[in-house]
Design an enzyme around this catalytic site. Sequence first.
Site, PDB file in Angstrom:
ATOM      1  N   GLY A  12      96.238  20.595 -12.856  1.00 22.53           N
ATOM      2  CA  GLY A  12      97.514  19.901 -12.684  1.00 22.53           C
ATOM      3  C   GLY A  12      97.326  18.403 -12.819  1.00 22.53           C
ATOM      4  N   GLY A  14      97.699  16.388 -15.250  1.00 26.15           N
ATOM      5  CA  GLY A  14      98.538  15.635 -16.193  1.00 26.15           C
ATOM      6  C   GLY A  14      99.684  14.901 -15.526  1.00 26.15           C
ATOM      7  NE  ARG A  15     104.313  17.510 -16.294  1.00 23.14           N
ATOM      8  CZ  ARG A  15     104.737  17.088 -17.468  1.00 23.14           C
ATOM      9  NH1 ARG A  15     104.968  15.799 -17.662  1.00 23.14           N
ATOM     10  NH2 ARG A  15     104.930  17.931 -18.460  1.00 23.14           N
ATOM     11  CG  ASP A  62      98.658  29.741 -17.112  1.00 24.84           C
ATOM     12  OD1 ASP A  62      98.512  29.706 -15.876  1.00 24.84           O
ATOM     13  OD2 ASP A  62      99.628  30.282 -17.673  1.00 24.84           O
ATOM     14  CB  VAL A  63      95.310  27.561 -12.624  1.00 28.05           C
ATOM     15  CG1 VAL A  63      94.870  26.157 -12.981  1.00 28.05           C
ATOM     16  CG2 VAL A  63      96.716  27.566 -12.017  1.00 28.05           C
ATOM     17  CB  SER A 141     102.638  22.038   0.948  1.00 23.93           C
ATOM     18  OG  SER A 141     103.945  21.627   1.303  1.00 23.93           O
ATOM     19  CE1 TYR A 153     104.580  24.524  -3.474  1.00 24.80           C
ATOM     20  CE2 TYR A 153     105.283  23.850  -1.285  1.00 24.80           C
ATOM     21  CZ  TYR A 153     104.649  23.568  -2.481  1.00 24.80           C
ATOM     22  OH  TYR A 153     104.084  22.327  -2.665  1.00 24.80           O
ATOM     23  CB  ALA A 156     101.404  30.048  -2.185  1.00 20.27           C
ATOM     24  CE  LYS A 157     101.127  24.074  -2.364  1.00 17.41           C
ATOM     25  NZ  LYS A 157     100.053  23.805  -3.332  1.00 17.41           N
TER      26      LYS A 157
HETATM   27  P1  NAP Z   1     103.804  17.949 -10.494  1.00 18.37           P
HETATM   28  O1  NAP Z   1     104.024  16.484 -10.722  1.00 18.37           O
HETATM   29  O2  NAP Z   1     104.854  18.909 -10.920  1.00 18.37           O
HETATM   30  O3  NAP Z   1     102.388  18.363 -11.106  1.00 18.37           O
HETATM   31  C1  NAP Z   1     101.946  19.679 -11.102  1.00 18.37           C
HETATM   32  C2  NAP Z   1     101.301  19.968 -12.424  1.00 18.37           C
HETATM   33  O4  NAP Z   1     100.816  21.338 -12.423  1.00 18.37           O
HETATM   34  C3  NAP Z   1     102.287  19.853 -13.601  1.00 18.37           C
HETATM   35  O5  NAP Z   1     101.707  19.135 -14.656  1.00 18.37           O
HETATM   36  C4  NAP Z   1     102.499  21.311 -13.985  1.00 18.37           C
HETATM   37  O6  NAP Z   1     102.853  21.487 -15.341  1.00 18.37           O
HETATM   38  C5  NAP Z   1     101.138  21.894 -13.687  1.00 18.37           C
HETATM   39  N1  NAP Z   1     101.159  23.360 -13.677  1.00 18.37           N
HETATM   40  C6  NAP Z   1     102.186  24.189 -13.360  1.00 18.37           C
HETATM   41  N2  NAP Z   1     101.826  25.461 -13.527  1.00 18.37           N
HETATM   42  C7  NAP Z   1     100.543  25.456 -13.971  1.00 18.37           C
HETATM   43  C8  NAP Z   1      99.613  26.462 -14.344  1.00 18.37           C
HETATM   44  N3  NAP Z   1      99.930  27.762 -14.292  1.00 18.37           N
HETATM   45  N4  NAP Z   1      98.374  26.085 -14.765  1.00 18.37           N
HETATM   46  C9  NAP Z   1      98.030  24.795 -14.810  1.00 18.37           C
HETATM   47  N5  NAP Z   1      98.865  23.787 -14.484  1.00 18.37           N
HETATM   48  C10 NAP Z   1     100.112  24.110 -14.060  1.00 18.37           C
HETATM   49  O7  NAP Z   1     103.600  18.224  -8.934  1.00 18.37           O
HETATM   50  P2  NAP Z   1     102.919  17.367  -7.768  1.00 18.37           P
HETATM   51  O8  NAP Z   1     104.011  16.974  -6.869  1.00 18.37           O
HETATM   52  O9  NAP Z   1     101.970  16.368  -8.298  1.00 18.37           O
HETATM   53  O10 NAP Z   1     102.130  18.544  -7.033  1.00 18.37           O
HETATM   54  C11 NAP Z   1     100.704  18.699  -7.107  1.00 18.37           C
HETATM   55  C12 NAP Z   1     100.281  19.671  -6.018  1.00 18.37           C
HETATM   56  O11 NAP Z   1     100.641  19.124  -4.739  1.00 18.37           O
HETATM   57  C13 NAP Z   1     100.976  21.035  -6.092  1.00 18.37           C
HETATM   58  O12 NAP Z   1     100.093  22.033  -5.710  1.00 18.37           O
HETATM   59  C14 NAP Z   1     102.083  20.903  -5.078  1.00 18.37           C
HETATM   60  O13 NAP Z   1     102.481  22.159  -4.587  1.00 18.37           O
HETATM   61  C15 NAP Z   1     101.415  20.057  -4.025  1.00 18.37           C
HETATM   62  N6  NAP Z   1     102.346  19.350  -3.142  1.00 18.37           N
HETATM   63  C16 NAP Z   1     103.263  18.472  -3.633  1.00 18.37           C
HETATM   64  C17 NAP Z   1     104.125  17.826  -2.750  1.00 18.37           C
HETATM   65  C18 NAP Z   1     105.181  16.856  -3.211  1.00 18.37           C
HETATM   66  O14 NAP Z   1     106.006  16.440  -2.385  1.00 18.37           O
HETATM   67  N7  NAP Z   1     105.216  16.438  -4.465  1.00 18.37           N
HETATM   68  C19 NAP Z   1     104.045  18.091  -1.386  1.00 18.37           C
HETATM   69  C20 NAP Z   1     103.094  18.993  -0.921  1.00 18.37           C
HETATM   70  C21 NAP Z   1     102.239  19.612  -1.806  1.00 18.37           C
HETATM   71  P3  NAP Z   1     104.427  21.531 -15.721  1.00 18.37           P
HETATM   72  O15 NAP Z   1     104.996  20.196 -15.304  1.00 18.37           O
HETATM   73  O16 NAP Z   1     104.420  21.776 -17.169  1.00 18.37           O
HETATM   74  O17 NAP Z   1     105.014  22.664 -14.893  1.00 18.37           O
END
Ligand code: NAP
Length: 250
Positions: A12, A14-15, A62-63, A141, A153, A156-157
């Site tokens: 993940g 890339g973003r 794809d994980v 999370s 979610y 999973a978390k």
């Molecule tokens: P994000 O900006 O959406 O980044 C997640 C990345 O994972 C995206 O690039 C997404 O690609 C990629 N992804 C999705 N499905 C995938 C797969 N099957 N294989 C490989 N990559 C995949 O989200 P983030 O907010 O940075 O979240 C990162 C982690 O932190 C996640 O596990 C999330 O649950 C956790 N988290 C986030 C928050 C929050 O508030 N943001 C809070 C608690 C926990 P696509 O964009 O193409 O789908």
Amino acid sequence: MRFADRVALVTGGGRGIGAATALRFAREGAAVVVSDVDEGPAEEVASQIRQEGGRALAVACDVRDRGQVEAMVQRAVDTFGRLDFLVTCAGIIRDNLIHKMTDDDWDGVIDTHLKGTFLCAQAAQRVMVPQRYGKMVFLSSTSALGNRGQTNYSAAKAGIQGMARTLAIELGPFNINVNAVAPGFIETRMTRAVAERTGVDFEELKKAAAERTPLRRVGQPEDVAGVIAFLCSEDAGYVSGQVIYVRGGP
Ligand code: NAP
């Protein structure tokens, strides 16, 4: 440059949190495998690292797919010679109240977060155990504690927290630390998507989240990346099997 000579793999990457973590590792000297489901965003982050003078490789993976995960870890080792850090940030949300949640909502989230983390950890430990060195940090999370609309979610978390504790026990004898970070509201595409889906203005959503947070602000990806870097550093060498909440309050 506390990570000079270290090799990090961020899913993940890339973003959002993953991208901030990849950049943080690179700025502290690590070679970074930036992995994401699509190569485009991963390559953007890898190019930025190279432009800043660092070493990075973008890998589409794809994980949810064992073959792709194993190939990704193999490419990391073939390219950089070892693998020291695994950080699992790949993630999606498919929120719905229980009476509306479909099998696809459930399977998509469980497969990406829970199975994805399992597959990545399993592939990484094959490299880390013979090295007698490794650090794994899994993204949990605050939703692990319960959150309306997130049966899939939150399960999973919470499961990821159990996995971190179990792997800390199994892999500790091989000098591998395994921890989880559990962020609250972090400003990324994921939280922006929540606003879009629920028809709430993103600025309003952030304002409400900030008001609920003791530190009176939402988190930034860099807030989480800093804690991940600490957990991968020697300062956290005796920390394993822990969950660190990164949510601006207790
Ligand atoms: P994000 O900006 O959406 O980044 C997640 C990345 O994972 C995206 O690039 C997404 O690609 C990629 N992804 C999705 N499905 C995938 C797969 N099957 N294989 C490989 N990559 C995949 O989200 P983030 O907010 O940075 O979240 C990162 C982690 O932190 C996640 O596990 C999330 O649950 C956790 N988290 C986030 C928050 C929050 O508030 N943001 C809070 C608690 C926990 P696509 O964009 O193409 O789908």
